[in-house]
Design a protein around this motif. Structure first.
Motif, short mmCIF file in Angstrom:
data_model
loop_
_atom_site.label_atom_id
_atom_site.label_comp_id
_atom_site.label_asym_id
_atom_site.label_seq_id
_atom_site.Cartn_x
_atom_site.Cartn_y
_atom_site.Cartn_z
N GLU A 48 6.43 14.28 6.68
CA GLU A 48 6.73 13.20 5.74
C GLU A 48 6.95 13.79 4.36
O GLU A 48 6.28 14.74 3.96
CB GLU A 48 5.57 12.20 5.64
CG GLU A 48 5.27 11.46 6.92
CD GLU A 48 4.07 10.54 6.79
OE1 GLU A 48 3.59 10.27 5.66
OE2 GLU A 48 3.58 10.09 7.85
N LEU A 49 7.88 13.16 3.63
CA LEU A 49 8.13 13.50 2.23
C LEU A 49 8.10 12.20 1.45
O LEU A 49 8.84 11.27 1.76
CB LEU A 49 9.48 14.19 2.06
CG LEU A 49 9.91 14.52 0.63
CD1 LEU A 49 8.93 15.49 -0.02
CD2 LEU A 49 11.33 15.08 0.63
N TRP A 50 7.21 12.12 0.45
CA TRP A 50 7.05 10.93 -0.38
C TRP A 50 7.66 11.19 -1.74
O TRP A 50 7.32 12.19 -2.39
CB TRP A 50 5.57 10.58 -0.51
CG TRP A 50 5.00 10.06 0.77
CD1 TRP A 50 4.66 10.79 1.88
CD2 TRP A 50 4.74 8.71 1.10
NE1 TRP A 50 4.20 9.97 2.87
CE2 TRP A 50 4.23 8.67 2.41
CE3 TRP A 50 4.87 7.50 0.40
CZ2 TRP A 50 3.86 7.49 3.05
CZ3 TRP A 50 4.50 6.32 1.03
CH2 TRP A 50 4.01 6.32 2.33
N LEU A 51 8.57 10.32 -2.17
CA LEU A 51 9.29 10.52 -3.43
C LEU A 51 9.13 9.34 -4.37
O LEU A 51 9.31 8.19 -3.98
CB LEU A 51 10.79 10.71 -3.16
CG LEU A 51 11.20 11.86 -2.23
CD1 LEU A 51 12.71 11.84 -2.03
CD2 LEU A 51 10.74 13.19 -2.78
N ASP A 52 8.85 9.66 -5.63
CA ASP A 52 8.85 8.69 -6.71
C ASP A 52 10.07 9.01 -7.56
O ASP A 52 10.42 10.18 -7.73
CB ASP A 52 7.56 8.83 -7.52
CG ASP A 52 7.45 7.83 -8.65
OD1 ASP A 52 8.13 6.78 -8.59
OD2 ASP A 52 6.69 8.09 -9.59
N HIS A 53 10.73 8.01 -8.13
CA HIS A 53 11.91 8.27 -8.94
C HIS A 53 11.56 8.80 -10.32
O HIS A 53 12.03 9.85 -10.73
CB HIS A 53 12.79 7.01 -9.07
CG HIS A 53 14.04 7.26 -9.83
ND1 HIS A 53 14.10 7.20 -11.21
CD2 HIS A 53 15.27 7.63 -9.42
CE1 HIS A 53 15.31 7.49 -11.61
NE2 HIS A 53 16.05 7.76 -10.54
N ARG A 109 12.22 2.80 2.33
CA ARG A 109 11.65 2.37 1.03
C ARG A 109 10.35 1.65 1.31
O ARG A 109 10.25 0.85 2.23
CB ARG A 109 12.64 1.42 0.35
CG ARG A 109 12.12 0.98 -0.98
CD ARG A 109 13.19 0.98 -2.03
NE ARG A 109 12.58 0.56 -3.28
CZ ARG A 109 12.95 -0.49 -3.97
NH1 ARG A 109 13.97 -1.21 -3.56
NH2 ARG A 109 12.34 -0.80 -5.07
N THR A 110 9.35 1.98 0.54
CA THR A 110 8.04 1.37 0.72
C THR A 110 7.53 0.93 -0.65
O THR A 110 7.89 1.52 -1.67
CB THR A 110 7.07 2.38 1.39
OG1 THR A 110 5.85 1.75 1.70
CG2 THR A 110 6.83 3.59 0.54
N PRO A 111 6.72 -0.13 -0.71
CA PRO A 111 6.24 -0.60 -2.01
C PRO A 111 5.45 0.47 -2.75
O PRO A 111 4.67 1.21 -2.17
CB PRO A 111 5.33 -1.78 -1.66
CG PRO A 111 5.71 -2.17 -0.27
CD PRO A 111 6.23 -0.94 0.39
N ALA A 112 5.68 0.52 -4.05
CA ALA A 112 4.93 1.45 -4.90
C ALA A 112 3.54 0.88 -5.14
O ALA A 112 3.36 -0.32 -5.33
CB ALA A 112 5.63 1.64 -6.23
N GLN A 113 2.55 1.74 -5.08
CA GLN A 113 1.19 1.34 -5.38
C GLN A 113 0.83 1.87 -6.75
O GLN A 113 1.35 2.89 -7.19
CB GLN A 113 0.23 1.90 -4.34
CG GLN A 113 0.51 1.35 -2.95
CD GLN A 113 -0.44 1.91 -1.93
OE1 GLN A 113 -1.38 2.61 -2.25
NE2 GLN A 113 -0.19 1.61 -0.68
N SER A 114 -0.06 1.19 -7.41
CA SER A 114 -0.49 1.64 -8.73
C SER A 114 -1.15 3.00 -8.65
O SER A 114 -1.83 3.30 -7.66
CB SER A 114 -1.48 0.65 -9.32
OG SER A 114 -0.86 -0.60 -9.46
N PRO A 115 -0.94 3.83 -9.69
CA PRO A 115 -1.56 5.16 -9.68
C PRO A 115 -3.07 5.08 -9.77
O PRO A 115 -3.63 4.12 -10.15
CB PRO A 115 -0.98 5.84 -10.90
CG PRO A 115 -0.17 4.84 -11.63
CD PRO A 115 -0.12 3.58 -10.82
#
Length: 115
Positions: A48-53, A109-115
């Protein structure tokens, strides 16, 4: 030929400036470090590779996306089971998904969770 990095343990990489990404086995916080991280795993399977813009300041994930795109264009795409885009930036996330799908990567695409 791609090989698994570990003895059966999943390889889950994340590129995100803030989120903890608890499932990730390694995290890069900048696009530069993300590129280095991917290059480290170039000849290995990435589960898996998780990417934030948005990666803070003027930095974003697009240099990493360009690396993935170039590898596929050259006929040697990275071996990635699934790419998850979890950005809170809707237009940035859609751009990532569109570009990487065009080159044959499996992207969700998956929902972003708060940091």
């Amino acid at each position: 030929m791609n090989e698994r990095s570990g003895a059966g343990s999943p390889v889950i990489l994340g590129i995100d400036d803030l989120r903890a990404l608890p499932r990730a086995t390694q995290i890069a916080r900048t696009s530069r470090d993300g590129i280095l991280l991917l290059e480290e795993h170039r000849n290995h399977e990435i589960d898996e590779l998780w990417l934030d813009h948005d990666l803070g300041g003027d930095d974003n994930i697009m240099p990493v996306v360009a690396l993935l795109e170039e590898a596929a264009f050259d006929g040697h795409p990275f071996s990635i089971g699934m790419i998850f885009v979890h950005s809170a930036n809707p237009s940035g996330a859609e751009t990532i998904v569109r570009v990487l799908r065009r080159w044959g990567y499996r992207v969700r695409r998956t929902p972003a969770q708060s940091p």
